[in-house]
Design an enzyme around this catalytic site. Structure first.
Site, PDB file in Angstrom:
ATOM      1  N   HIS A  29       1.088  -1.001  -0.107  1.00  0.00           N
ATOM      2  CA  HIS A  29       0.420   0.236  -0.133  1.00  0.00           C
ATOM      3  C   HIS A  29       0.512   1.076   0.353  1.00  0.00           C
ATOM      4  CE1 HIS A  29      -4.180  -2.643   1.125  1.00  0.00           C
ATOM      5  NE2 HIS A  29      -2.999  -3.209   1.690  1.00  0.00           N
ATOM      6  N   LEU A  30       0.612   2.219  -0.878  1.00  0.00           N
ATOM      7  CA  LEU A  30       2.068   3.904  -0.693  1.00  0.00           C
ATOM      8  C   LEU A  30       1.126   4.517  -0.680  1.00  0.00           C
ATOM      9  CD1 LEU A  30       3.974   2.630  -3.263  1.00  0.00           C
ATOM     10  CD2 LEU A  30       4.238   1.916  -1.252  1.00  0.00           C
ATOM     11  N   HIS A  59      -2.705 -12.353   1.912  1.00  0.00           N
ATOM     12  CA  HIS A  59      -2.529 -12.697   3.406  1.00  0.00           C
ATOM     13  C   HIS A  59      -2.859 -14.016   4.453  1.00  0.00           C
ATOM     14  CE1 HIS A  59      -6.008  -9.630   3.648  1.00  0.00           C
ATOM     15  NE2 HIS A  59      -4.918  -8.695   3.397  1.00  0.00           N
ATOM     16  N   ASN A 100      -4.637  -6.396   9.847  1.00  0.00           N
ATOM     17  CA  ASN A 100      -5.463  -7.166   9.104  1.00  0.00           C
ATOM     18  C   ASN A 100      -5.028  -8.673   8.008  1.00  0.00           C
ATOM     19  OD1 ASN A 100      -7.883  -6.112  10.939  1.00  0.00           O
ATOM     20  ND2 ASN A 100      -8.387  -4.762   8.768  1.00  0.00           N
ATOM     21  N   ASP A 116       2.280  -7.000   2.154  1.00  0.00           N
ATOM     22  CA  ASP A 116       1.196  -6.489   2.962  1.00  0.00           C
ATOM     23  C   ASP A 116       1.355  -4.914   3.437  1.00  0.00           C
ATOM     24  OD1 ASP A 116      -1.584  -5.718   3.203  1.00  0.00           O
ATOM     25  OD2 ASP A 116      -1.775  -6.602   4.893  1.00  0.00           O
ATOM     26  N   PRO A 134      -5.819  -1.010  11.347  1.00  0.00           N
ATOM     27  CA  PRO A 134      -4.789  -2.087  11.040  1.00  0.00           C
ATOM     28  C   PRO A 134      -3.665  -1.909  10.001  1.00  0.00           C
ATOM     29  CG  PRO A 134      -6.320  -1.804  10.116  1.00  0.00           C
ATOM     30  CD  PRO A 134      -6.447  -0.993  10.836  1.00  0.00           C
TER      31      PRO A 134
HETATM   32  O1  DOR Z   1      -3.989  -4.544   7.158  1.00  0.00           O
HETATM   33  C1  DOR Z   1      -4.126  -3.547   6.735  1.00  0.00           C
HETATM   34  N1  DOR Z   1      -3.743  -2.843   6.347  1.00  0.00           N
HETATM   35  N2  DOR Z   1      -4.870  -4.969   6.220  1.00  0.00           N
HETATM   36  C2  DOR Z   1      -5.254  -5.156   5.208  1.00  0.00           C
HETATM   37  O2  DOR Z   1      -6.149  -5.379   4.548  1.00  0.00           O
HETATM   38  C3  DOR Z   1      -5.375  -3.111   4.608  1.00  0.00           C
HETATM   39  C4  DOR Z   1      -4.431  -2.241   4.807  1.00  0.00           C
HETATM   40  C5  DOR Z   1      -4.492  -1.027   4.711  1.00  0.00           C
HETATM   41  O3  DOR Z   1      -4.563  -0.589   3.821  1.00  0.00           O
HETATM   42  O4  DOR Z   1      -4.004  -0.461   6.015  1.00  0.00           O
HETATM   43 ZN    ZN Z   2      -3.441  -4.807   2.704  1.00  0.00          ZN
END
Ligand code: DOR
Ligand code: ZN
Length: 427
Positions: A60-61, A230, A276, A303, A321
């Site tokens: 996730h950037l 994941h 998550n 992730d 999360p």
């Molecule tokens: O822990 C998580 N963070 N799980 C996800 O599926 C999304 C991610 C986030 O975008 O922060």
């Molecule tokens: Zn993710």
């Protein structure tokens, strides 16, 4: 013609050799037993391990929308520092990557910055709302290879069925974040003894496994290329094993944190450990390890989920999360598999580079270290003890769950098409 020599390297941790790179063409020019001394630039790599550049299917950037926590540029720096030459950035940005021009902008920015190939993931549903499918075909035509509502599950079975059919028609990957949201309302930790002790609302394994089972059956009947994000439980591993034995076209990833950490970490209520799916129990981590070793789980994906301190240094229930992953993943994989003697560097190359490149059909990544192949390379010192610290991360955020932990393997150099994108100055 500019030539770069990487002398005294051990490809896949095996015999010492030397590699000559044609920097203009970005390919490996020759490989020899003796050092190349007349190159334009020569690096003595001190017998360190050389692997194909790493490929991360899941990061996730945060650009567009939360550039205060990560940008395509800072995320590319973190990726290069972690040994990655290609990453896939998820669609849960603001706005959501649900149209071709948004996906194209992500790719362009990554290319302009030039430290890492940043592939956009398109969302499955508009605005990640789980109601209407996006124009999967149009985005596929603009180069999007993978679609996901990651962060959220495509819970609605009819919508998922249609998504599978469209994805199949356009020959793209559907990556599912498996979580039955009805079962995880208010949940912040793995449902088990630890959550009960700490008074945290539990997230049961079945919330993940029921979706994995459903999706496997849908993939059996409607086809396409399904990828599970994941994987986190022992039961998920069993379901994947069943699906693969049936010849169902599913692939799966596991994160470094689900391999190394368990819900025992939650005893301090530190929001850094909220993620998550949640950290599970030892037997889940063990099952995931075995599954990766026997190919039931295909790849490691980080992730990488940057968050600001205002969202992490708060009560556990209020923490967002997600945890950083790009800059620590190699060290963790080394600890869990190489140092422990469970696997060798060939295995690391497979699960962190070759398999992800193969799943995503990247022709220039995950390639063998051989003459004529693209010079996407990662140099690792397996005996360079270092301590993970959030403040030292190239990432804009500092939410690492490994704060203060010592690791032994360190990425010391990364090359993308022959150009060095990271150097620990010791390469
Ligand atoms: O822990 C998580 N963070 N799980 C996800 O599926 C999304 C991610 C986030 O975008 O922060
Ligand atoms: Zn993710």
């Amino acid at each position: 013609m500019t030539k770069l020599a990487l002398n005294n390297v051990r490809p896949y941790g095996e015999d010492v050799t030397s590699i000559l790179i044609d920097v203009e063409d970005g390919v490996i020019d020759s490989i020899g037993d003796n050092p190349f001394d007349d190159a334009d630039e020569t690096i003595d790599c001190g017998g360190n391990v050389l692997l194909p550049g790493l490929v991360d299917m899941h990061v996730h950037l945060r650009e567009p929308g939360r550039e205060d926590t990560e940008t395509i540029a800072t995320g590319s720096d973190a990726a290069a520092k972690g040994g990655f030459t290609a990453v896939f950035t998820m669609a849960n940005t603001n706005p959501v990557i649900d149209q071709p021009f948004l996906a194209e902008a992500v790719w362009e920015k990554g290319q302009t910055y030039g430290k890492c190939d940043v592939y956009p993931v398109g969302s499955i549903t508009k605005g990640l709302e789980g109601k209407t499918l996006t124009e999967i075909g149009l985005m596929a035509r603009s180069g999007v290879r993978m679609f996901s509502d990651d962060g959220k599950c495509v819970n609605d079975p009819q919508l998922m069925r249609r998504a599978i059919e469209y994805a199949k028609a356009h020959d793209v990957i559907l990556a599912q974040h498996a979580e039955d949201h009805r079962m995880t309302e208010g949940a912040v930790a793995h449902e088990g003894e630890q959550a009960a002790r700490l008074g945290l609302r539990g997230w049961p394994r079945v919330a993940e496994e029921s979706i994995v089972a459903r999706d496997a059956i849908m993939t059996r009947d409607y086809g396409g290329r399904y990828h599970l994000c994941h994987a986190s439980t022992e039961g998920t591993v069993e379901l994947l094993r069943f699906a693969k034995a049936q010849g169902i076209n599913v692939t799966a990833e596991v994160t470094p944190h689900h391999l190394l950490l368990t819900d025992e970490m939650l005893s301090t209520y530190d929001g850094l450990f909220r993620v998550n799916p949640p950290l599970r129990e030892k037997r889940d981590a063990e099952a995931l390890k075995q599954a990766l070793l026997d190919g039931t789980v295909d790849v490691i994906a980080t992730d990488h989920a940057p968050h600001g301190s205002e969202d992490k240094c708060v009560e556990f229930e209020h923490a967002k999360p997600g945890m950083l992953g790009l800059e620590t993943s190699m060290a963790i994989v080394h600890r869990v598999f190489v140092e422990s003697g469970l696997a060798d560097w060939r295995f690391v190359a497979k699960v962190m580079s070759e398999r992800p490149a193969e799943i995503l059909r990247l022709e220039d990544q995950g390639r063998p270290i051989a003459v004529g192949e693209p010079a996407n390379l990662t140099l690792i010192d397996p005996q360079d003890t270092w301590t993970a610290k959030g403040k030292d991360m190239a990432s804009k955020a500092s939410n690492t769950p490994y704060e203060g932990i010592e690791f032994n393997a360190r990425v010391v150099g990364t090359w993308l098409r022959g150009t060095q994108t990271y150097s620990a100055k010791k390469a």
